[in-house]
Scaffold this active site. Structure first.
Site, PDB file in Angstrom:
ATOM      1  N   GLU A   1       6.302   2.428 -10.683  1.00 36.35           N
ATOM      2  CA  GLU A   1       7.371   2.647  -9.709  1.00 36.35           C
ATOM      3  C   GLU A   1       8.748   2.557 -10.356  1.00 36.35           C
ATOM      4  OE1 GLU A   1       5.215   1.412  -5.578  1.00 36.35           O
ATOM      5  OE2 GLU A   1       5.920  -0.229  -6.851  1.00 36.35           O
TER       6      GLU A   1
ATOM      7  N   GLU B   1      -3.645   2.461  -6.893  1.00 37.23           N
ATOM      8  CA  GLU B   1      -3.577   1.440  -5.849  1.00 37.23           C
ATOM      9  C   GLU B   1      -4.130   2.040  -4.562  1.00 37.23           C
ATOM     10  OE1 GLU B   1       0.266  -0.340  -5.280  1.00 37.23           O
ATOM     11  OE2 GLU B   1       0.640  -0.534  -7.435  1.00 37.23           O
TER      12      GLU B   1
END
Length: 980
Positions: A421, A497
């Site tokens: 991220e 994820e």
């Protein structure tokens, strides 16, 4: 007056000064001194350039300038976990103004001092100080001489110290800053904690020794042979030995064909001991032969495609933070192996190297992630993101160089992840290019750039099931750039994820796994995440609880979003881990008693089924409490199945039913002998099937002559009902609280859905948490006493018509609850069932149905039908934020009794869900922590026909349509009998 100068390095793009080039960690016969232990410490509120001389060898703490007092502090540790400042949690946002590279003046800074004695036999010559991890920036002195500074909290740093060492006593001084320019690169979803939190070691480095080594051990699946090359940086004439393979003092830097080898895999983690010798040093490491490649659009190891059944693992301990002890690391790996996990993503930084040693030894595929995240720029539209700022390029490259250099000799690592991220940009592309040039033996991973121009895997987070299926089919929506789109479509897909394990849940895992198995391109995923990051706290009376964001007075925090793991903070496995273990079991067993066979499939990628035992047994519900009958047991003769093979194995003649209860066949797959990660008898997989039809049939109410006990109480069978209100008053001699329809549950984290589609907001807006009931009528209808009500919320036009049909048969009080929704309901129902209260003494629970643990309709994989006993307290799951929990599914019958054996029995027609607590749903909903829940002097019993599924919308997709509980017509049938 002018403000004290801040150190220039704090707000510099340069990642370090004075550090040595990064290298691998290995075992050496060179002398070393372990510097972990008790150090002296003090904490300043600000960072200053000047010191009061604390770095000097003869510094006097008592005369040290009148600053903060010195105290003892263990190393490794975080100072906040020892009462110096406090932890603070944010998920995305930075806890300081975003103006890179600047940091606040209020910058907690810790001074450390460590005195150590140099062993008498310590050799002259080079030596290094190695720090395995310091958060976030630190400056070092030895015997008063400054060595330099370093950043990169979860990365190793070494400093040359040979000429500075002195015989006898030496003084090491370290200044650690909580905030630095590097903090902009370390915005991982975790607690902000500071200090020297990993090992510190002094290591002699002989001039004629090994400066560094890189092991290249490949495996050819066609021939079954291995090749080995060990590149040694250091003294000339290094030789390599692997005695087990007959390789003795072979030339370093040359490729050696070592003949037949047993390859390394996560399922069979075969390691060989390797030794490198130079004139001045012997070093040892372990080598595993394996080849990682991208072939035909799939990730392959040793020629076989992988299916990753993984978890994301932050480093965490409830008492020590990220200073995780070795025994806890081992516990993590053992728990993963015992729950069928085969892969781990080291979110979002390289772990302690001991953890990777354990992955090598016990067998886990690893995505090793670089210590990089800049997520706090996303709320700002990524403006100023370092990932595309050339001033940060060296810092980015420094981090990936140190990751690869330290960890490249671990066979468990199959991918390097550039970070997490951090948006997109040129610096990430530079990192990927450096990895390809320096370690082409592994794949490159990065999730955030979905065009995938510089990675080998198309990686996503929390993609909904439907989108994952389209990706598997190759029919996902195209992107704007045709060339980039074609490149991405040729890559394997993983969910780095998914299945956000926050609170109750996660739901939908089974549906994801079946997609992974159906499409070759889908190569699995990693549950977010392994453990709740709760901080252990203790009340004055000794009550323990676990804190989350906001519990330390942080002005900016993300609450309990830090509690999103498959384990509770004390490493108690949560219900989600049991469900995941069942979902990803390596052997699939499907019994078919009617067909006289059981289908067995080996879902391992590398290992056959030799060494496994297949046991079967038949259980029959005796319908009257423990124990259940076991009329037959045995073993199955299952042929050895290669990976991916299936066999249909005949069942023996099964025993006839001996009573009137249900009979169930269970087939269990266990280890036949000890493994390094589990003992013989450990269960890997199981399958169940009912023998014959279900036995529960809704009884027909008999004609009764109801007893009138004075005009206000009506007796129907063993029940007493208030003729004015329709309330149930007693069952036999047990006084009960009113029984009423209940449509509300204390919202789960997945209902609240901080980063997904929330149903909780709609539920509260509709008033489902404040429903009221209006009595419409009560009268006899045939053999049933029928109480009709309407349930609705204030200010709303929609509602539910409810009929309670009371009857009696065979000494039982019968109840059929019918609900009919009317009007426009705004969304799904939380539940449909009834709530009642019982005396607090009825705290012993026995049931026949799904168990032993918590389950809901979309997370019921681990619930097998059987006979179970527990206590009311034992039924609870103590999630850090209280919420709906503890449900058991598909109960045929349930008994709640006291110590004297007396109580109440509930039977389903055919089944029901139940939960029992010492507090009601309103209290559960209102509490912020488990220790705030106070027993109410009664047992609250919830009997449900249906629950809304749990889903994974706390960060991910909402509940799947097939698991939603839409408002419509609903029925619950149960019968009550007094016990004892």
């Amino acid at each position: 007056m002018t403000a004290p100068d801040k150190p220039a390095y704090l707000e510099d793009f340069t990642p370090s000064r004075g550090v040595r080039p990064p290298r691998a960690r290995f075992t050496t016969d060179a002398p070393s001194v372990d510097l972990t232990g008790t150090w002296r410490f003090r904490l300043h509120p600000r960072a200053e350039e000047a010191t009061d001389g604390f770095e000097e060898h003869g510094y006097d703490e008592a005369a040290g300038g009148g600053g903060p007092a010195w105290c003892d502090l263990p190393v490794p540790s975080h100072w906040q976990m020892h009462g110096h400042g406090a932890p603070a949690y944010t998920n995305v946002v930075y806890p300081f103004p975003v103006e890179p590279p600047y940091v606040p003046d209020e910058n907690p800074t810790g001074d450390y001092r460590c005195g150590f004695d140099l062993p008498q036999e310590w050799p002259e010559g080079p030596a290094v100080l190695r720090f395995e991890g310091v958060d976030s920036c630190f400056r070092v002195w030895l015997n008063g001489t400054e060595l330099g500074f370093a950043t990169g909290s979860r990365l190793a740093s070494e400093f040359d110290v040979g000429p500075l060492l002195r015989p006898g006593r030496n003084t090491l001084a370290v200044r650690v800053h909580q905030w630095s320019a590097a903090s902009y690169l370390e915005d991982q979803d975790m607690w902000w904690l500071s200090g020297i939190f990993r090992d510190v070691t002094l290591i002699a480095r002989p001039e004629d020794g090994v400066a560094d080594l890189a092991v290249h051990a490949a495996y050819d699946p066609e021939t079954g042979t291995g090749t080995l090359r060990v590149d040694v940086d250091g003294a000339a004439g290094a030789v390599v030995s692997v005695p087990e393979l007959g390789l003795e003092e072979a030339e370093a830097g040359a490729e050696h064909r070592v003949g037949a080898v047993e390859p390394w895999s996560a399922e069979v983690p075969r390691l060989y001991e390797l030794e490198v010798r130079t004139p001045g040093e012997r070093v040892r490491t372990r080598v595993g032969f394996r080849t990682v490649e991208l072939t035909g659009g799939t990730i392959r190891v040793n020629g076989r495609p992988l299916l990753l059944r993984g978890v994301n693992r932050h480093e965490w301990h409830p008492d020590h933070g990220r200073a995780v002890p070795l025994e806890t690391m081992r516990e993590d790996v053992l728990l993963m192996k015992r729950h069928n996990v085969n892969a781990v993503r080291t979110s979002h930084y390289p772990p302690h190297p001991d953890f990777l040693d354990l992955c090598d030894e016990l067998g886990l595929w690893v995505i090793d992630e670089c210590d990089l995240e800049t997520h706090g720029f996303e709320p700002l539209g990524w403006e100023g993101n370092p990932s595309d700022d050339p001033r940060w390029e060296e810092a980015y490259l420094d981090r990936i160089r140190r990751t690869v250099a330290r960890d490249r000799n671990h066979p468990s690592i199959i991918m390097w992840s550039l970070g997490n991220e951090a948006g997109t940009g040129r610096n990430l592309a530079s990192m990927a290019a450096w990895v390809r040039e320096n370690d082409p033996s592994r794949l490159v991973h990065y999730e955030r750039d979905w065009d995938c121009p510089y990675v080998d895997v198309y990686s996503r987070m929390y993609a909904p099931h439907a989108e994952v299926e389209r990706i598997g089919e190759g029919t996902e929506a195209p992107t704007d750039d045709p060339d980039a789109d074609a490149h991405r479509r040729g890559l394997p897909f993983i969910l780095c994820e998914y299945g956000h394990a926050m609170g109750t849940g996660p739901g939908g895992l089974e549906e994801y796994q079946r997609l992974f198995e159906r499409y070759d391109r889908l190569q699995g995923g990693f549950i977010w995440e392994w453990i709740d990051h709760g901080v252990r706290r203790e009340e004055a009376d000794g009550t323990e609880w676990f804190a989350y964001g906001g519990d330390f007075g942080e002005p900016l925090h993300d609450g309990n979003f830090v509690a999103d793991g498959l384990l509770l903070p004390d490493r108690t496995p949560g219900p989600g881990l049991a469900a995941y273990a069942k979902t990803i079991e390596p052997v699939r067993v499907v019994p078919d008693p009617a067909g006289g066979a059981v289908t067995v499939t080996n879902t391992w990628d590398f290992r056959d089924t030799s060494g496994l035992e297949f046991r079967w047994w038949v259980t029959e519900d005796c319908q009257s409490g423990p124990p259940a009958l076991v009329p037959g047991v045995g073993t199955l003769d299952v042929p050895v199945l290669a990976p991916g093979e299936t066999a249909e194995v005949p069942l023996p003649a099964l025993p006839e039913k001996q009573g009137g209860g249900e009979s169930w066949l269970t087939v269990s797959v266990t280890l036949a002998k000890d493994e390094p990660w589990a003992e013989a008898g450990h269960e890997l997989a199981w399958g169940q099937a009912r023998i014959g039809a279900a036995s529960a049939v809704a009884p027909v109410p008999a004609a009764v002559a109801p007893a009138d006990t004075g005009g206000t109480v009506l007796r129907i069978g063993p029940g007493e009902i208030d003729t004015r209100t329709g309330d149930l008053l007693a069952i036999g001699g047990v006084r009960v609280g009113p029984l009423a329809v209940d449509l509300w549950r204390a919202p789960t984290d997945n209902d609240v859905a901080r980063h997904g589609v929330s149903v909780e907001r709609g539920w509260r807006a509709a008033g489902l948490h404040r429903l009221t009931s209006r009595l419409v009528s009560l009268d006899w209808e045939g053999n049933e006493f029928v109480v009709r009500t309407r349930v609705a919320a204030a200010a709303q036009g929609f509602g539910m018509r409810v009929a309670y049909r009371w009857g009696a048969a065979e000494g039982r009080l019968l109840l059929t609850v019918e609900g009919e929704a009317e009007g426009q309901w705004p969304g799904p129902l939380p539940r449909f069932g009834v709530h009642m209260t019982l005396p607090e003494t009825l705290d012993r629970v026995t049931w026949f149905g799904g168990g032993p643990g918590e389950a809901y309709r979309d997370i019921a994989q681990a619930a097998r039908v059987g006979h179970y006993s527990d206590t009311v307290d034992g039924l609870q799951t103590p999630y850090l934020r209280p919420q709906e929990n503890g449900n058991r599914v598909d109960a045929r019958w349930l008994e709640l009794c006291g110590a004297d054996g007396g109580g109440v029995r509930v039977e389903g027609a055919p089944v029901f869900d139940f939960a029992a607590r010492r507090w009601d749903t309103a209290a559960l909903d209102a509490a912020a922590h488990t220790h705030e829940l106070e027993p109410e002097g009664k047992v609250h019993l919830y009997l449900d026909a249906e629950h809304q599924g749990i889903g994974t919308a706390s960060c991910g997709p909402e509940t799947l349509p097939q698991h939603r509980l839409e408002a419509g017509n609903h029925v619950l049938r149960v019968a009550f009998t007094p016990v004892g």
